[in-house]
Structures are given as structure tokens and as C-alpha cells.
Design a protein around this motif. Structure first.
Motif, mmCIF file in Angstrom:
data_model
loop_
_atom_site.group_PDB
_atom_site.id
_atom_site.type_symbol
_atom_site.label_atom_id
_atom_site.label_comp_id
_atom_site.label_asym_id
_atom_site.label_seq_id
_atom_site.Cartn_x
_atom_site.Cartn_y
_atom_site.Cartn_z
ATOM 1 N N THR A 20 0.907 -1.182 0.007
ATOM 2 C CA THR A 20 0.185 0.011 0.090
ATOM 3 C C THR A 20 0.719 1.292 0.075
ATOM 4 O OG1 THR A 20 -0.262 -0.081 2.296
ATOM 5 C CG2 THR A 20 -2.123 -0.718 1.078
ATOM 6 N N LEU A 22 2.596 2.008 -2.262
ATOM 7 C CA LEU A 22 2.579 2.512 -3.705
ATOM 8 C C LEU A 22 1.362 3.316 -3.895
ATOM 9 C CD1 LEU A 22 3.469 -0.981 -5.335
ATOM 10 C CD2 LEU A 22 4.897 1.121 -5.244
ATOM 11 N N CYS A 23 0.318 3.284 -2.888
ATOM 12 C CA CYS A 23 -0.881 4.391 -3.148
ATOM 13 C C CYS A 23 -0.500 5.756 -2.733
ATOM 14 C CB CYS A 23 -1.884 3.445 -2.489
ATOM 15 S SG CYS A 23 -2.329 1.951 -2.821
ATOM 16 N N ALA A 24 -1.200 6.674 -3.483
ATOM 17 C CA ALA A 24 -1.079 7.980 -2.933
ATOM 18 C C ALA A 24 -1.890 8.263 -1.888
ATOM 19 C CB ALA A 24 -1.391 8.871 -4.125
ATOM 20 N N PRO A 25 -1.464 9.141 -1.169
ATOM 21 C CA PRO A 25 -1.966 9.721 0.294
ATOM 22 C C PRO A 25 -3.752 9.900 -0.481
ATOM 23 C CG PRO A 25 -0.043 10.962 0.066
ATOM 24 C CD PRO A 25 -0.350 10.086 -1.185
ATOM 25 N N ALA A 27 -5.875 7.819 -1.473
ATOM 26 C CA ALA A 27 -6.356 6.999 -2.445
ATOM 27 C C ALA A 27 -7.593 6.124 -2.013
ATOM 28 C CB ALA A 27 -5.303 5.906 -2.653
ATOM 29 N N PHE A 48 -6.382 6.336 3.887
ATOM 30 C CA PHE A 48 -6.911 6.065 2.772
ATOM 31 C C PHE A 48 -8.431 6.060 2.923
ATOM 32 C CE2 PHE A 48 -2.639 3.739 2.224
ATOM 33 C CZ PHE A 48 -2.192 4.558 1.383
ATOM 34 N N ASP A 89 -8.377 3.231 -6.873
ATOM 35 C CA ASP A 89 -7.093 3.407 -7.095
ATOM 36 C C ASP A 89 -6.097 2.026 -6.663
ATOM 37 O OD1 ASP A 89 -7.083 6.186 -7.640
ATOM 38 O OD2 ASP A 89 -7.857 6.605 -5.510
ATOM 39 N N THR A 178 3.382 2.040 -14.425
ATOM 40 C CA THR A 178 3.679 3.594 -13.992
ATOM 41 C C THR A 178 5.059 3.812 -13.213
ATOM 42 O OG1 THR A 178 2.266 3.509 -12.107
ATOM 43 C CG2 THR A 178 1.402 4.190 -14.109
ATOM 44 N N SER A 179 5.359 2.663 -12.484
ATOM 45 C CA SER A 179 6.389 2.651 -11.569
ATOM 46 C C SER A 179 7.027 1.220 -11.389
ATOM 47 C CB SER A 179 5.927 3.200 -10.300
ATOM 48 O OG SER A 179 6.864 3.157 -9.334
ATOM 49 N N ARG A 181 9.082 1.313 -8.868
ATOM 50 C CA ARG A 181 9.548 1.219 -7.401
ATOM 51 C C ARG A 181 9.005 0.464 -6.550
ATOM 52 N NH1 ARG A 181 7.250 4.299 -3.548
ATOM 53 N NH2 ARG A 181 5.503 5.077 -4.738
#
Length: 183
Positions: A20, A22-25, A27, A48, A89, A178-179, A181
Motif C-alpha cells: 500500500t 505504492l498508493c497515493a495519500p 487513495a 486512505f 486506485d 507507471t512505476s 519502484r
């Protein structure tokens, strides 16, 4: 699916907590087949927006007062599919498998959306329930499925010994690459 010591208690899965990241704030995350919501609670605590979906109204009632968690009581196997494509997301699934809905599950991810999935696989019957092959993944099954719609960031399968013996398969995949990382 019956309770299993590997997934007992309210402690979230380390697989879920790792990916998680990897999830934007903020999301929007679906906790699919959430049960009593061990992941929904943890995800909401991380900021989230969580939708916990399950067919058990008593389990969902335990989440009624949890800030950041909304609930949806629905038959996720036989009832009408309650979502449109690209709704979330991220989607988190643990301790659950219903193959006929896998394609719809993947379609719920927005571009760049993260799937975090962890459940039992063949061989778990040596340790007890679940033992029905309908509820046990075949070797590499999640990997092969996720490659058909996205990019696999991490995949593991095999025997775990703690907190209880279990045969597990888990994956983290994204709808679009997209990433690369890793958290």
C-alpha cells in the motif's frame, strides 16, 4: 472461507502493508471480501478512503464507526456487480478466491491502480482448511492472470511456517506500468 491461523486476529498482512506504500495519500481502496475488516481498519488509519465490501452484514456492522471506512453489503459471487470499471486506485483481496469474477476484479483498477492479493494455494490441504481446490490457487495462477492485464511488481508462492503453516500465493500488480519502484 473458514478462518485460518495464518490470517487470524486484527493484524494486517505484511504483504498488504508493504505494497500500500505504492498508493497515493487519500487513495480510494476497495477491501474486497473484507470480512470484519482487518485491512479496512488499517488502511483507513493510514489515511486512505476505504470501501469494505462483503456479503456478511454482521461483519460489516463492526466497521460502522470506523472513520474513513464505508461499507457495502453485496453478494460478490452471485449478485449484480456493484461497480463500474476503473472505480478504485487499489484493490486489496486476502483469504478469498472466486475465479469467475477475476476479470471484473482487475477491471476495477484505474490506470496505474494497484492490486494487492494474497490467498491460499494448492498444498494448503495438508494444513487443514481451506482444502477444496475451488478455493486454492494453482501454481503461478495469480502471476499468469495479472500478466494478462497489467504489470507484476512482486509475486511469491510457497509454504509459510508462521504464524501457522499455510501454502500461500500473493501478488502486487499495477494496471499500467507507471512505476517499478518497490516499497
Amino acid at each position: 472461507m473458514p478462518s485460518h491461523p495464518h490470517f487470524s486476529g486484527q493484524t494486517p498482512s505484511e504483504w498488504v502493508t508493504r505494497f500500500t506504500a505504492l498508493c497515493a495519500p487519500g487513495a480510494e481502496i476497495l477491501d474486497f471480501a473484507s470480512g470484519a475488516g482487518r485491512h479496512a481498519r488499517w488502511l483507513a488509519g493510514q489515511g486512505f478512503s476505504v470501501l469494505a465490501a462483503d456479503r456478511d452484514p454482521a461483519a460489516l456492522a463492526e466497521l460502522a464507526e470506523v472513520q474513513g471506512v464505508h461499507t457495502l453489503c453485496a453478494d460478490l459471487e452471485q449478485g449484480p456487480w456493484p461497480w463500474v470499471a476503473a472505480s478504485f486506485d487499489a484493490v486489496v483481496v486476502t483469504r478469498y478466491l472466486f475465479r469467475p469474477k477475476l476479470a471484473e476484479l482487475a477491471a476495477l483498477l484505474r490506470p496505474g491502480g494497484v492490486l494487492i492479493y494474497e490467498t491460499f494455494m494448492l498444498g494448503n490441504e495438508r494444513f487443514g482448511k481451506p482444502s477444496n481446490p475451488d478455493f486454492l490457487l494453482r501454481p503461478d495462477e495469480l502471476f499468469d492472470w495479472a500478466r494478462s492485464w497489467g504489470s507484476v511488481l512482486a509475486f511469491e508462492q510457497g509454504e509459510l511456517t508462521a504464524p501457522a503453516p499455510a501454502m500461500i500465493q500473493r501478488i502486487c500488480a499495477v494496471r499500467a506500468d507507471t512505476s517499478s519502484r518497490l516499497p
